[in-house]
Design an enzyme around this catalytic site. Structure first.
Site, short mmCIF file in Angstrom:
data_model
loop_
_atom_site.label_atom_id
_atom_site.label_comp_id
_atom_site.label_asym_id
_atom_site.label_seq_id
_atom_site.Cartn_x
_atom_site.Cartn_y
_atom_site.Cartn_z
N ASP A 1 0.81 -1.21 0.00
CA ASP A 1 0.00 0.00 0.00
C ASP A 1 0.85 1.27 0.00
O ASP A 1 2.06 1.22 0.19
CB ASP A 1 -0.96 0.00 1.21
CG ASP A 1 -0.30 -0.48 2.51
OD1 ASP A 1 0.93 -0.52 2.56
OD2 ASP A 1 -1.03 -0.81 3.45
N ASN B 1 -7.70 -2.94 14.38
CA ASN B 1 -9.07 -3.28 13.99
C ASN B 1 -9.11 -4.48 13.04
O ASN B 1 -10.14 -4.75 12.43
CB ASN B 1 -9.75 -2.07 13.34
CG ASN B 1 -9.02 -1.60 12.08
OD1 ASN B 1 -8.05 -2.20 11.65
ND2 ASN B 1 -9.51 -0.52 11.49
N HIS C 1 -7.32 -4.78 10.25
CA HIS C 1 -7.06 -4.52 8.83
C HIS C 1 -5.75 -5.16 8.38
O HIS C 1 -4.83 -5.35 9.17
CB HIS C 1 -7.12 -3.03 8.49
CG HIS C 1 -5.97 -2.19 8.94
ND1 HIS C 1 -6.11 -0.89 9.38
CD2 HIS C 1 -4.64 -2.44 9.01
CE1 HIS C 1 -4.92 -0.40 9.68
NE2 HIS C 1 -4.02 -1.32 9.47
N GLU D 1 -9.75 -2.04 5.30
CA GLU D 1 -10.39 -1.72 6.57
C GLU D 1 -11.65 -2.57 6.76
O GLU D 1 -12.19 -3.10 5.79
CB GLU D 1 -10.78 -0.23 6.57
CG GLU D 1 -9.61 0.74 6.40
CD GLU D 1 -8.81 0.93 7.68
OE1 GLU D 1 -8.97 0.14 8.64
OE2 GLU D 1 -8.00 1.87 7.73
C1 F6R Z 1 1.36 -1.28 6.19
C2 F6R Z 1 0.10 -1.95 6.32
C3 F6R Z 1 -0.73 -1.91 7.56
C4 F6R Z 1 0.07 -2.20 8.81
C5 F6R Z 1 -0.82 -2.15 10.05
C6 F6R Z 1 -0.03 -2.38 11.32
O1 F6R Z 1 1.94 -1.51 4.91
O2 F6R Z 1 -0.29 -2.56 5.38
O3 F6R Z 1 -1.77 -2.84 7.43
O4 F6R Z 1 0.66 -3.46 8.69
O5 F6R Z 1 -1.45 -0.91 10.11
O6 F6R Z 1 0.84 -1.30 11.51
P1 F6R Z 1 1.94 -1.33 12.65
O7 F6R Z 1 2.92 -2.39 12.29
O8 F6R Z 1 2.57 0.04 12.62
O9 F6R Z 1 1.24 -1.61 13.93
#
Ligand code: F6R
Length: 243
Positions: free
Chosen positions: A67, A136, A138, A143
Site C-alpha cells: 500500500d 481493527n 485490517h 479496513e
Molecule cells: C502497512 C500496512 C498496515 C500495517 C498495520 C499495522 O503496509 O499494510 O496494514 O501493517 O497498520 O501497523 P503497525 O505495524 O505500525 O502496527
C-alpha cells in the site's frame, strides 16, 4: 495456519526474517510482497544483517508493496516508498527497478489500481506476502467493511487507522485521508503469507483473526481460508488466543 508464538518483538523479528530468508534461498528471484508500519522494521533489520553476513542475496528479488498513502511524494518521509528505501532497500543489493509500490501521486484511482494489478500479474504473482495487522484487524489498508475487496483499490482511511498512524506525523490532521492498497484477492493469491504481530494492542485483532468468524468486519479473518499462512506473533499479541 502455522502459528509461532514467541517471547517478544525481537524474537518475532528474528523468526519472521528466517522465514523470508528461506523463501529467498529456495527461489532467488522470489516476488516478496512487503509491508510497512512499525511491526516489520525489526524483520527488515534482521534481513539486512543476513545480507551483510552473506546468507541472502537480493540481486534477483522482486518486490510489490501492499500500500501507499495518496498524495505523498516518494521522498516524503512518511511515504511508504521512503519507508522501504530507508528501512530495507538502501541497505541491500536490490535492483530498485525490481521494486514496486502503488504510486500515491496518481489522481485517477481507476488507472492506478489497474496498473498495479497488472504489475502484480506481470511478476507472476507474489510468492511470500508479509503482513502486519491493524488494531481493527485490517491488512494492507483493507479496513473493516461490508464485503471483502478484490484487487488494488483506493480507500478512505478509518478514524481508528488515522489515529493509530498519527504518531508518525506532526499532527492527526497531517495524516493522509486516502490510500491505495492491494485488495483481499491480491493478498489471498499470494502463494504463502507471513503475518507478524507484536504487543497487547494487537491481542483482540489476533483473537478475532484466528478464532473468530470469517467476516469482512475483521479483514484478516479471511486468512483462515488460505492454505499456506505463517503467523509469527509475540506473547502479548497472542495473549487472548493462548489464554
Ligand atoms: C502497512 C500496512 C498496515 C500495517 C498495520 C499495522 O503496509 O499494510 O496494514 O501493517 O497498520 O501497523 P503497525 O505495524 O505500525 O502496527
Amino acid at each position: 495456519m502455522r502459528i509461532y508464538t514467541v517471547k517478544d518483538y525481537d524474537a518475532m523479528s528474528a523468526k519472521a526474517a528466517e522465514i523470508i530468508a528461506a523463501q529467498m534461498i529456495s527461489k532467488p528471484n522470489s516476488v516478496l510482497g512487503l509491508a510497512t508500519g512499525s511491526t516489520p522494521i525489526g524483520t527488515y533489520q534482521n534481513l539486512i544483517k543476513k545480507y551483510n553476513d552473506g546468507i541472502i542475496d537480493f540481486s534477483e528479488i522482486r518486490t510489490a508493496n501492499l500500500d501507499e498513502y495518496k498524495g505523498l511524494t516518494p521522498d516524503h518521509d512518511q511515504s511508504y516508498a521512503y519507508f522501504m528505501r530507508t528501512n530495507l532497500f538502501d541497505h541491500v543489493n536490490i535492483d530498485m527497478a525490481n521494486t514496486n509500490i502503488p504510486n500515491g501521486l496518481v489522481e485517477d484511482a481507476e488507472e492506478e489500481c489497474k496498473r498495479y494489478d497488472a504489475v502484480i500479474d506481470a511478476l507472476g504473482g507474489v510468492d511470500l506476502q508479509l503482513l502486519g495487522i491493524g488494531n481493527n484487524g485490517h491488512i494492507g489498508f483493507n479496513e473493516p467493511a461490508e464485503a471483502f475487496a478484490n484487487g488494488t483499490h483506493s480507500i478512505k482511511l478509518t478514524d481508528n487507522t488515522i489515529e493509530a498512524n498519527a504518531r508518525f506525523f506532526a499532527s492527526k490532521d497531517d495524516v493522509p485521508k486516502y490510500a491505495y492498497t492491494m485488495g483481499i484477492r491480491n493478498i489471498m493469491q499470494a502463494k504463502a503469507i507471513l503475518l507478524v504481530a507484536s504487543g497487547e494492542a494487537k491481542a483482540d485483532a489476533m483473537y478475532k483473526t484466528i478464532c473468530g468468524p470469517i467476516t469482512p468486519e475483521v479483514p484478516a479473518s479471511i486468512l483462515q481460508l488460505h492454505s499456506n499462512v505463517f503467523i509469527v506473533a509475540d506473547e502479548a499479541a497472542m495473549s487472548k488466543v493462548n489464554k
